[in-house]
Scaffold this active site. Structure first.
Site, short mmCIF file in Angstrom:
data_model
loop_
_atom_site.label_atom_id
_atom_site.label_comp_id
_atom_site.label_asym_id
_atom_site.label_seq_id
_atom_site.Cartn_x
_atom_site.Cartn_y
_atom_site.Cartn_z
N PRO A 201 0.83 -1.21 0.00
CA PRO A 201 0.00 0.00 0.00
C PRO A 201 0.87 1.26 0.00
O PRO A 201 1.22 1.79 1.05
CB PRO A 201 -0.82 -0.14 1.29
CG PRO A 201 0.05 -0.96 2.20
CD PRO A 201 0.82 -1.90 1.32
N ASP A 376 5.58 2.58 2.52
CA ASP A 376 4.71 1.43 2.74
C ASP A 376 3.88 1.71 3.99
O ASP A 376 4.42 1.76 5.10
CB ASP A 376 5.58 0.18 2.93
CG ASP A 376 4.77 -1.09 3.13
OD1 ASP A 376 3.54 -1.00 3.35
OD2 ASP A 376 5.37 -2.18 3.07
N HIS A 377 2.57 1.86 3.81
CA HIS A 377 1.71 2.25 4.93
C HIS A 377 1.56 1.15 5.97
O HIS A 377 1.08 1.40 7.08
CB HIS A 377 0.33 2.68 4.42
CG HIS A 377 -0.22 3.88 5.13
ND1 HIS A 377 -0.09 4.07 6.49
CD2 HIS A 377 -0.89 4.97 4.67
CE1 HIS A 377 -0.67 5.21 6.83
NE2 HIS A 377 -1.15 5.78 5.75
N ARG A 378 1.95 -0.07 5.64
CA ARG A 378 1.94 -1.13 6.65
C ARG A 378 3.01 -0.90 7.70
O ARG A 378 2.89 -1.34 8.84
CB ARG A 378 2.17 -2.50 5.99
CG ARG A 378 1.12 -2.92 4.99
CD ARG A 378 1.53 -4.19 4.28
NE ARG A 378 2.83 -4.05 3.60
CZ ARG A 378 3.44 -5.03 2.94
NH1 ARG A 378 2.88 -6.23 2.89
NH2 ARG A 378 4.60 -4.81 2.34
N VAL A 379 4.08 -0.22 7.29
CA VAL A 379 5.26 -0.04 8.15
C VAL A 379 5.34 1.36 8.72
O VAL A 379 5.63 1.55 9.90
CB VAL A 379 6.55 -0.35 7.35
CG1 VAL A 379 7.79 -0.20 8.23
CG2 VAL A 379 6.48 -1.74 6.73
#
Length: 404
Positions: A201, A376-379
């Site tokens: 993402p 990376d929006h997960r991180v």
């Protein structure tokens, strides 16, 4: 007894590679440590050295072979006194790769042919046209796939049918073109970037940096050197150092995603995108935050030369926690780069241009550089990304902070 020459594993993750070129031919004498072949990995072309002495009796896998499995038999060395029959018997006993490679290639070509047919059918079934356009096309015996639609999203409308004539039909199959096979590097780039764009993402933040002070300091430093271009400090060297210092200040941006946890790195290892003939490679400046601008610049020049000569070793391009991609030298103002997974950030650097800005309520001309962070929006969340960019901007606009 004949000696096996096996397809080497040139990195921990390497499963297969392309045998690009043989530097020895059958019948040649081979000494230990002598380069006998070139193997193309996912990032570079590597030399293969012989570990034994003998005569290159038989080349099993010819050059330009693709997807050769690691540890498969690629050639055989013979010792003095061994006959052709001995070599043939040894190969028959130990070689199971050549046939499987041919079978895989045949199946691959067959699958590609089937895929191509399916794609054509799939595309023809998704022609968008208005009902009136379809009726007119049927009356006039016009194939809809031959008509270029002028409506929204390429939709074929009434006027397209009325104005259509066979002479206006456009078919790319009649064009002249050259076909360049996708080498291993290009295939890996395509696979990894597609996976990144489809599974990560991405989100993007941009910031403008005034580089006037940086350019002045760079000029002063370079004046102290000789006219040799190899000793000159580049703007990109300062950018790498500024990223390293910013990651040191904002360590949460120096991270990557794993299924079980987010990994935060203690070392500041920065990958730098370098364009090469076959695509792109990302050599790494290790512990960039611990190096001064002179050391960093010198190391970067060595890595760039090795990258362009396809001489990088795996340790020089595998890993890294953050990537920089600079297209400013091509006049690109800004761009959104695709994240180099498993890293969580890549920063796209644009050209530095003269612009009018407001400073102390006065309009002045300044040299401005645009940078865009893909994260990376997960991180990483927006606040951490913004904090990193603010830190980077501070180092770029006050470059003396990087030098003390």
């Amino acid at each position: 007894m004949p000696i096996k020459i096996l397809m080497p594993a040139l990195s921990p993750t390497m499963k297969d590679g392309n045998l690009a070129r043989w530097l020895k031919k059958e019948g040649d004498k081979v000494n230990p440590g002598e380069v006998i072949a070139e193997i193309e990995t996912d990032k570079a072309t590597m030399e293969v050295e012989s570990v034994d002495e003998g005569i290159l009796a038989k080349i099993i896998i010819p050059q330009n072979s693709q997807n050769v499995p690691v540890n498969s038999l690629i050639a055989v060395l013979s010792e003095e006194g061994e006959s052709t029959a001995d070599i043939d018997a040894f190969i028959a006993k130990n070689n199971s790769v050549s046939l499987s490679l041919k079978t895989d290639t045949t199946l691959k070509k067959a699958n590609e042919s089937i895929t191509n047919v399916e794609v054509v059918k799939h595309d023809l079934s998704k022609i968008f046209a208005s009902p009136l356009a379809k009726r007119l096309a049927k009356i006039r015996n016009i194939r809809l796939e031959s008509v270029q639609g002028s409506g929204p999203h390429g939709r074929i409308v009434k006027q397209d049918i009325l104005s259509y004539s066979p002479s206006t039909a456009y078919n790319r199959d009649t064009e002249e073109y050259r076909s360049v096979p996708n080498n291993n590097i290009r295939q890996i780039i395509a696979k990894r970037l597609l996976e990144s764009k489809q599974t990560v993402p991405h989100f993007y933040l941009s910031i403008e940096c005034n580089v006037d002070k940086l350019l002045d300091i760079r000029e002063d430093i370079n004046k102290s050197f000789s006219e040799d271009k190899l000793t000159k400090i580049s703007v990109n060297d300062f950018i790498i150092l500024a990223v390293a210092k910013a990651l040191q200040e904002v360590p949460n941006a120096n991270a990557s995603w794993a299924e079980d946890a987010i990994r935060y790195y203690n070392n500041v290892d920065i990958s730098v995108a370098v364009a090469i003939e076959n695509g792109i490679v990302t050599p790494i400046i290790k512990d960039a935050n611990k190096k001064n601008i002179i050391e960093l610049s010198h190391e970067m020049k060595i890595l760039i030369k090795k990258a362009k000569d396809n001489k990088l070793t795996p340790v020089e391009f595998q890993g890294g926690g953050f990537t920089i991609s600079n297209l400013g030298m091509y006049g690109i103002k800004n761009f959104n780069a695709i994240i180099n997974t498993p890293q969580s950030c890549i920063m796209g650097v644009g050209a530095s241009t003269k612009r009018a800005i407001v400073k102390n309520d006065q309009i002045i001309i300044a040299t401005i550089m645009d940078v865009t962070l893909s994260a990376d929006h997960r991180v990483i969340d927006g606040a951490v990304s913004a904090e990193f960019l603010a830190s980077f901007k501070r180092f770029i606009e006050h470059p003396v902070l990087m030098l003390i």
